[in-house]
Design a protein around this motif. Structure first.
Motif, PDB file in Angstrom:
ATOM      1  N   SER A 136       0.828  -1.217   0.000  1.00 14.94           N
ATOM      2  CA  SER A 136       0.000   0.000   0.000  1.00 14.94           C
ATOM      3  C   SER A 136       0.860   1.263   0.000  1.00 14.94           C
ATOM      4  CB  SER A 136      -0.913   0.032   1.227  1.00 14.94           C
ATOM      5  OG  SER A 136      -0.147   0.265   2.395  1.00 14.94           O
ATOM      6  N   GLY A 137       2.129   1.136   0.373  1.00 14.11           N
ATOM      7  CA  GLY A 137       3.003   2.302   0.469  1.00 14.11           C
ATOM      8  C   GLY A 137       2.897   2.988   1.813  1.00 14.11           C
ATOM      9  N   LYS A 138       1.924   2.558   2.623  1.00 15.68           N
ATOM     10  CA  LYS A 138       1.787   3.113   3.985  1.00 15.68           C
ATOM     11  C   LYS A 138       1.629   1.949   4.970  1.00 15.68           C
ATOM     12  CE  LYS A 138       1.413   7.772   3.987  1.00 15.68           C
ATOM     13  NZ  LYS A 138       2.443   8.012   2.967  1.00 15.68           N
ATOM     14  N   GLY A 139       2.479   0.951   4.808  1.00  7.29           N
ATOM     15  CA  GLY A 139       2.417  -0.201   5.711  1.00  7.29           C
ATOM     16  C   GLY A 139       3.396  -0.024   6.851  1.00  7.29           C
ATOM     17  N   LYS A 140       3.581  -1.053   7.648  1.00  6.94           N
ATOM     18  CA  LYS A 140       4.507  -1.095   8.778  1.00  6.94           C
ATOM     19  C   LYS A 140       4.382   0.101   9.709  1.00  6.94           C
ATOM     20  CE  LYS A 140       9.255  -1.983  10.128  1.00  6.94           C
ATOM     21  NZ  LYS A 140      10.476  -1.267   9.976  1.00  6.94           N
ATOM     22  N   THR A 141       5.159   1.177   9.522  1.00  9.13           N
ATOM     23  CA  THR A 141       5.113   2.311  10.462  1.00  9.13           C
ATOM     24  C   THR A 141       4.042   3.326  10.087  1.00  9.13           C
ATOM     25  OG1 THR A 141       6.866   3.355   9.193  1.00  9.13           O
ATOM     26  CG2 THR A 141       7.534   2.154  11.164  1.00  9.13           C
TER      27      THR A 141
END
Length: 162
Positions: free
Chosen positions: A25-30
Motif C-alpha cells: 500500500s506504500g503506507k504499511g509497517k510504520t
C-alpha cells in the motif's frame, strides 16, 4: 439522460488513505510515522521543541497584558441608524436602546452595551439610550432635535472573563 448516467465529477470524492495495510500500500509497517520514539506514539507531540535549543516562544520577551475589566461595546454609526429609520426598522417615536436594535436586527448581540459613533448624518428626531457616544455623534443627534442619554456601562459579574 438516464438515472444510471448520473455520477459525481471525477476526483470530487477521494478515498482516504488506509494506513497499516501491508507493504504494497506504500503506507504499511510504520504507517508514515517513521521509526520508534515519542512521535511514533499516539497522543504525544513535541510542539515548539527545537532539539534542546531554547524555543522561539521562550527567546522572545513578554509584551503587554490583558485588561480583565475591559468593556467590549457594540458600535453603531449615525448613517446606519438613519438607514434603519428609512427602512422602517427603527420606530422614531420610541426610545432607541441596545435591545431595540438587536430586536430590529441592526446588531447581532448587545455585548457590554452600545456606543454611538458620528459617521454620517441624522435627519430624524430621536431619543437614544447608549452606554457611550462620541462628541460628534451627540452633537449630530441634538442638531436633529433628538436627545442622547448616556447610561453607566454594564458591570461585569464576578469571575466572568473578558
Amino acid at each position: 439522460m438516464k438515472l444510471s448516467d448520473i455520477a459525481d465529477n471525477a476526483g470530487s470524492r477521494k478515498k482516504r488513505m488506509r494506513v497499516g495495510r501491508g507493504i504494497g500500500s506504500g503506507k504499511g509497517k510504520t504507517s508514515g510515522r517513521g521509526g520508534k520514539g515519542q512521535t511514533a506514539r499516539s497522543g504525544v507531540r513535541i510542539k515548539g521543541f527545537e532539539g534542546g535549543q531554547m524555543p522561539l516562544h521562550r527567546r522572545l520577551p513578554k509584551r503587554g497584558f490583558n485588561n480583565i475589566f475591559r468593556l467590549d461595546f457594540a458600535e453603531i454609526n449615525l448613517d446606519r441608524l438613519q438607514q434603519a429609520i428609512d427602512a422602517k426598522q427603527v420606530d422614531v417615536k420610541e426610545t432607541v436602546t441596545v435591545e431595540s436594535l438587536v430586536k430590529a436586527g441592526m446588531l447581532r448581540r448587545a455585548k457590554d452595551g452600545l456606543r454611538l459613533l458620528g459617521r454620517g448624518e441624522l435627519k430624524a428626531k430621536l431619543a437614544i439610550e447608549v452606554h457611550g457616544a462620541s462628541k460628534s455623534a451627540v452633537a449630530a443627534v441634538e442638531k436633529a432635535g433628538g436627545t442622547v442619554k448616556i447610561l453607566a456601562p454594564a458591570k461585569k459579574e464576578e469571575g466572568e472573563a473578558a
